[in-house]
Design a protein around this motif. Structure first.
Motif, PDB file in Angstrom:
ATOM      1  N   GLN A  88      37.228   9.182  58.651  1.00 42.76           N
ATOM      2  CA  GLN A  88      38.056   8.436  59.601  1.00 42.76           C
ATOM      3  C   GLN A  88      37.260   7.460  60.456  1.00 42.76           C
ATOM      4  O   GLN A  88      37.761   6.907  61.405  1.00 42.76           O
ATOM      5  CB  GLN A  88      38.813   9.427  60.483  1.00 42.76           C
ATOM      6  CG  GLN A  88      39.716  10.310  59.650  1.00 42.76           C
ATOM      7  CD  GLN A  88      40.570  11.201  60.504  1.00 42.76           C
ATOM      8  OE1 GLN A  88      40.123  12.220  60.992  1.00 42.76           O
ATOM      9  NE2 GLN A  88      41.812  10.801  60.693  1.00 42.76           N
ATOM     10  N   HIS A  89      36.002   7.263  60.095  1.00 42.70           N
ATOM     11  CA  HIS A  89      35.161   6.324  60.842  1.00 42.70           C
ATOM     12  C   HIS A  89      34.823   5.171  59.907  1.00 42.70           C
ATOM     13  O   HIS A  89      34.334   5.384  58.809  1.00 42.70           O
ATOM     14  CB  HIS A  89      33.890   7.037  61.304  1.00 42.70           C
ATOM     15  CG  HIS A  89      33.114   6.267  62.317  1.00 42.70           C
ATOM     16  ND1 HIS A  89      32.317   5.199  61.984  1.00 42.70           N
ATOM     17  CD2 HIS A  89      33.021   6.410  63.660  1.00 42.70           C
ATOM     18  CE1 HIS A  89      31.749   4.723  63.082  1.00 42.70           C
ATOM     19  NE2 HIS A  89      32.170   5.438  64.109  1.00 42.70           N
ATOM     20  N   GLU A  90      35.074   3.959  60.339  1.00 38.51           N
ATOM     21  CA  GLU A  90      34.963   2.811  59.443  1.00 38.51           C
ATOM     22  C   GLU A  90      33.577   2.652  58.830  1.00 38.51           C
ATOM     23  O   GLU A  90      33.437   2.405  57.650  1.00 38.51           O
ATOM     24  CB  GLU A  90      35.332   1.523  60.202  1.00 38.51           C
ATOM     25  CG  GLU A  90      36.831   1.403  60.433  1.00 38.51           C
ATOM     26  CD  GLU A  90      37.634   1.432  59.146  1.00 38.51           C
ATOM     27  OE1 GLU A  90      37.396   0.589  58.270  1.00 38.51           O
ATOM     28  OE2 GLU A  90      38.493   2.314  59.000  1.00 38.51           O
ATOM     29  N   TRP A  94      29.647   8.801  54.451  1.00 38.78           N
ATOM     30  CA  TRP A  94      29.284  10.201  54.190  1.00 38.78           C
ATOM     31  C   TRP A  94      29.201  10.399  52.689  1.00 38.78           C
ATOM     32  O   TRP A  94      30.126  10.019  51.954  1.00 38.78           O
ATOM     33  CB  TRP A  94      30.350  11.124  54.788  1.00 38.78           C
ATOM     34  CG  TRP A  94      30.098  12.603  54.613  1.00 38.78           C
ATOM     35  CD1 TRP A  94      28.901  13.246  54.685  1.00 38.78           C
ATOM     36  CD2 TRP A  94      31.079  13.615  54.370  1.00 38.78           C
ATOM     37  NE1 TRP A  94      29.071  14.603  54.508  1.00 38.78           N
ATOM     38  CE2 TRP A  94      30.400  14.849  54.312  1.00 38.78           C
ATOM     39  CE3 TRP A  94      32.466  13.603  54.211  1.00 38.78           C
ATOM     40  CZ2 TRP A  94      31.056  16.052  54.086  1.00 38.78           C
ATOM     41  CZ3 TRP A  94      33.116  14.797  53.989  1.00 38.78           C
ATOM     42  CH2 TRP A  94      32.422  16.017  53.924  1.00 38.78           C
ATOM     43  N   TYR A  95      28.095  10.999  52.211  1.00 38.47           N
ATOM     44  CA  TYR A  95      28.001  11.369  50.794  1.00 38.47           C
ATOM     45  C   TYR A  95      28.251  12.859  50.686  1.00 38.47           C
ATOM     46  O   TYR A  95      27.497  13.676  51.221  1.00 38.47           O
ATOM     47  CB  TYR A  95      26.626  11.027  50.200  1.00 38.47           C
ATOM     48  CG  TYR A  95      26.641  11.150  48.692  1.00 38.47           C
ATOM     49  CD1 TYR A  95      26.945  10.052  47.888  1.00 38.47           C
ATOM     50  CD2 TYR A  95      26.406  12.371  48.067  1.00 38.47           C
ATOM     51  CE1 TYR A  95      27.007  10.163  46.513  1.00 38.47           C
ATOM     52  CE2 TYR A  95      26.466  12.497  46.693  1.00 38.47           C
ATOM     53  CZ  TYR A  95      26.761  11.392  45.916  1.00 38.47           C
ATOM     54  OH  TYR A  95      26.826  11.506  44.541  1.00 38.47           O
ATOM     55  N   PHE A 113      33.033  16.271  44.413  1.00 34.78           N
ATOM     56  CA  PHE A 113      33.205  14.872  44.801  1.00 34.78           C
ATOM     57  C   PHE A 113      32.043  14.012  44.317  1.00 34.78           C
ATOM     58  O   PHE A 113      32.244  13.014  43.641  1.00 34.78           O
ATOM     59  CB  PHE A 113      33.334  14.761  46.337  1.00 34.78           C
ATOM     60  CG  PHE A 113      34.685  15.157  46.854  1.00 34.78           C
ATOM     61  CD1 PHE A 113      35.667  14.209  47.038  1.00 34.78           C
ATOM     62  CD2 PHE A 113      34.974  16.484  47.140  1.00 34.78           C
ATOM     63  CE1 PHE A 113      36.924  14.570  47.512  1.00 34.78           C
ATOM     64  CE2 PHE A 113      36.231  16.853  47.608  1.00 34.78           C
ATOM     65  CZ  PHE A 113      37.204  15.894  47.794  1.00 34.78           C
ATOM     66  N   ASN A 114      30.816  14.408  44.649  1.00 30.26           N
ATOM     67  CA  ASN A 114      29.623  13.626  44.300  1.00 30.26           C
ATOM     68  C   ASN A 114      29.845  12.140  44.543  1.00 30.26           C
ATOM     69  O   ASN A 114      29.624  11.314  43.653  1.00 30.26           O
ATOM     70  CB  ASN A 114      29.221  13.870  42.841  1.00 30.26           C
ATOM     71  CG  ASN A 114      28.668  15.269  42.633  1.00 30.26           C
ATOM     72  OD1 ASN A 114      28.119  15.864  43.562  1.00 30.26           O
ATOM     73  ND2 ASN A 114      28.823  15.797  41.444  1.00 30.26           N
ATOM     74  N   SER A 115      30.302  11.786  45.733  1.00 27.54           N
ATOM     75  CA  SER A 115      30.585  10.380  45.993  1.00 27.54           C
ATOM     76  C   SER A 115      30.479  10.047  47.470  1.00 27.54           C
ATOM     77  O   SER A 115      30.509  10.923  48.328  1.00 27.54           O
ATOM     78  CB  SER A 115      31.974  10.012  45.474  1.00 27.54           C
ATOM     79  OG  SER A 115      32.949  10.757  46.151  1.00 27.54           O
ATOM     80  N   TRP A 116      30.366   8.743  47.735  1.00 25.20           N
ATOM     81  CA  TRP A 116      30.372   8.228  49.098  1.00 25.20           C
ATOM     82  C   TRP A 116      31.794   8.103  49.590  1.00 25.20           C
ATOM     83  O   TRP A 116      32.675   7.696  48.844  1.00 25.20           O
ATOM     84  CB  TRP A 116      29.723   6.840  49.145  1.00 25.20           C
ATOM     85  CG  TRP A 116      28.239   6.851  48.985  1.00 25.20           C
ATOM     86  CD1 TRP A 116      27.537   6.576  47.846  1.00 25.20           C
ATOM     87  CD2 TRP A 116      27.265   7.137  49.999  1.00 25.20           C
ATOM     88  NE1 TRP A 116      26.197   6.692  48.089  1.00 25.20           N
ATOM     89  CE2 TRP A 116      25.993   7.026  49.400  1.00 25.20           C
ATOM     90  CE3 TRP A 116      27.359   7.484  51.354  1.00 25.20           C
ATOM     91  CZ2 TRP A 116      24.821   7.253  50.111  1.00 25.20           C
ATOM     92  CZ3 TRP A 116      26.185   7.707  52.058  1.00 25.20           C
ATOM     93  CH2 TRP A 116      24.929   7.586  51.442  1.00 25.20           C
ATOM     94  N   LEU A 117      32.004   8.452  50.842  1.00 27.72           N
ATOM     95  CA  LEU A 117      33.243   8.119  51.542  1.00 27.72           C
ATOM     96  C   LEU A 117      32.827   7.086  52.584  1.00 27.72           C
ATOM     97  O   LEU A 117      32.237   7.426  53.607  1.00 27.72           O
ATOM     98  CB  LEU A 117      33.859   9.353  52.208  1.00 27.72           C
ATOM     99  CG  LEU A 117      34.274  10.478  51.266  1.00 27.72           C
ATOM    100  CD1 LEU A 117      34.848  11.645  52.053  1.00 27.72           C
ATOM    101  CD2 LEU A 117      35.278   9.998  50.245  1.00 27.72           C
ATOM    102  N   TYR A 123      33.060   1.204  48.005  1.00 30.40           N
ATOM    103  CA  TYR A 123      33.560   2.574  48.093  1.00 30.40           C
ATOM    104  C   TYR A 123      34.839   2.612  48.918  1.00 30.40           C
ATOM    105  O   TYR A 123      35.203   1.650  49.570  1.00 30.40           O
ATOM    106  CB  TYR A 123      32.505   3.489  48.727  1.00 30.40           C
ATOM    107  CG  TYR A 123      31.223   3.513  47.949  1.00 30.40           C
ATOM    108  CD1 TYR A 123      31.139   4.182  46.737  1.00 30.40           C
ATOM    109  CD2 TYR A 123      30.095   2.842  48.413  1.00 30.40           C
ATOM    110  CE1 TYR A 123      29.959   4.182  46.006  1.00 30.40           C
ATOM    111  CE2 TYR A 123      28.914   2.840  47.689  1.00 30.40           C
ATOM    112  CZ  TYR A 123      28.852   3.517  46.482  1.00 30.40           C
ATOM    113  OH  TYR A 123      27.695   3.518  45.770  1.00 30.40           O
ATOM    114  N   LYS A 124      35.495   3.760  48.876  1.00 35.60           N
ATOM    115  CA  LYS A 124      36.691   3.946  49.706  1.00 35.60           C
ATOM    116  C   LYS A 124      36.423   5.045  50.721  1.00 35.60           C
ATOM    117  O   LYS A 124      35.609   5.929  50.494  1.00 35.60           O
ATOM    118  CB  LYS A 124      37.871   4.358  48.826  1.00 35.60           C
ATOM    119  CG  LYS A 124      38.343   3.234  47.912  1.00 35.60           C
ATOM    120  CD  LYS A 124      39.772   3.513  47.459  1.00 35.60           C
ATOM    121  CE  LYS A 124      40.355   2.306  46.743  1.00 35.60           C
ATOM    122  NZ  LYS A 124      40.243   2.413  45.301  1.00 35.60           N
TER     123      LYS A 124
END
Length: 152
Positions: A88-90, A94-95, A113-117, A123-124
């Motif tokens: 929720q932070h633009e 976070w990986y 997940f193994n992904s960036w948020l 990324y999304k």
């Protein structure tokens, strides 16, 4: 009533997340987790241990109890689960390696997940994955052998 459901051991009893160990994997962002089952029942909770520094590099954070898990603590979920993590932070990415969800019935699910948020680099901020029954360490037997899973 909810309390009766709870006393029968339904609902989410514990959620844990693993932050990746790569550079800048950690975040101070607020993160929400939404868990849904095959019937369309969903619950959402903010993942926040107020007294701790959550989501540090390489760290596993565990969230439990009604005050932390909110409506997920009472939610009765059946069958296949999906998990959506939302940062929720633009700008503070976070990986996340995985999230684990434990239910009062004793079942546990691992959501990889193994992904960036993150909102940059293509990324999304939010991602939804299908969760597999069992822990990552040898949970295969619960839903068929490895060779079935690969050839299927």
């Amino acid at each position: 009533s909810h309390s009766q459901m709870n006393s029968q051991g339904f609902g989410v009893t514990e959620i844990s997340t693993k932050t990746g160990s790569r550079k800048n994997a950690d975040t101070d962002a607020n993160v929400k987790l939404t868990v849904c089952d095959t019937t369309g029942a969903c619950c959402t909770t903010a993942l926040d241990n107020k007294s701790l520094d959550d989501r540090e590099k390489g760290q596993i954070d565990t969230y439990a109890g009604s005050s932390v898990l909110g409506d997920c603590f009472n939610a009765r979920l059946d069958g296949q689960l999906t998990a959506t993590l939302a940062n929720q932070h633009e700008s503070d990415g976070w990986y996340v390696d995985w999230a684990k969800i434990k239910l009062g019935s004793g079942k546990s699910f691992t959501c990889t997940f193994n992904s960036w948020l993150d909102n940059s680099g293509g990324y999304k901020n939010s991602r939804t994955v299908i969760c597999n029954k069992g822990d990552m360490d040898g949970g295969w037997s619960e839903w068929g052998s490895w060779s079935d899973a690969v050839s299927g």
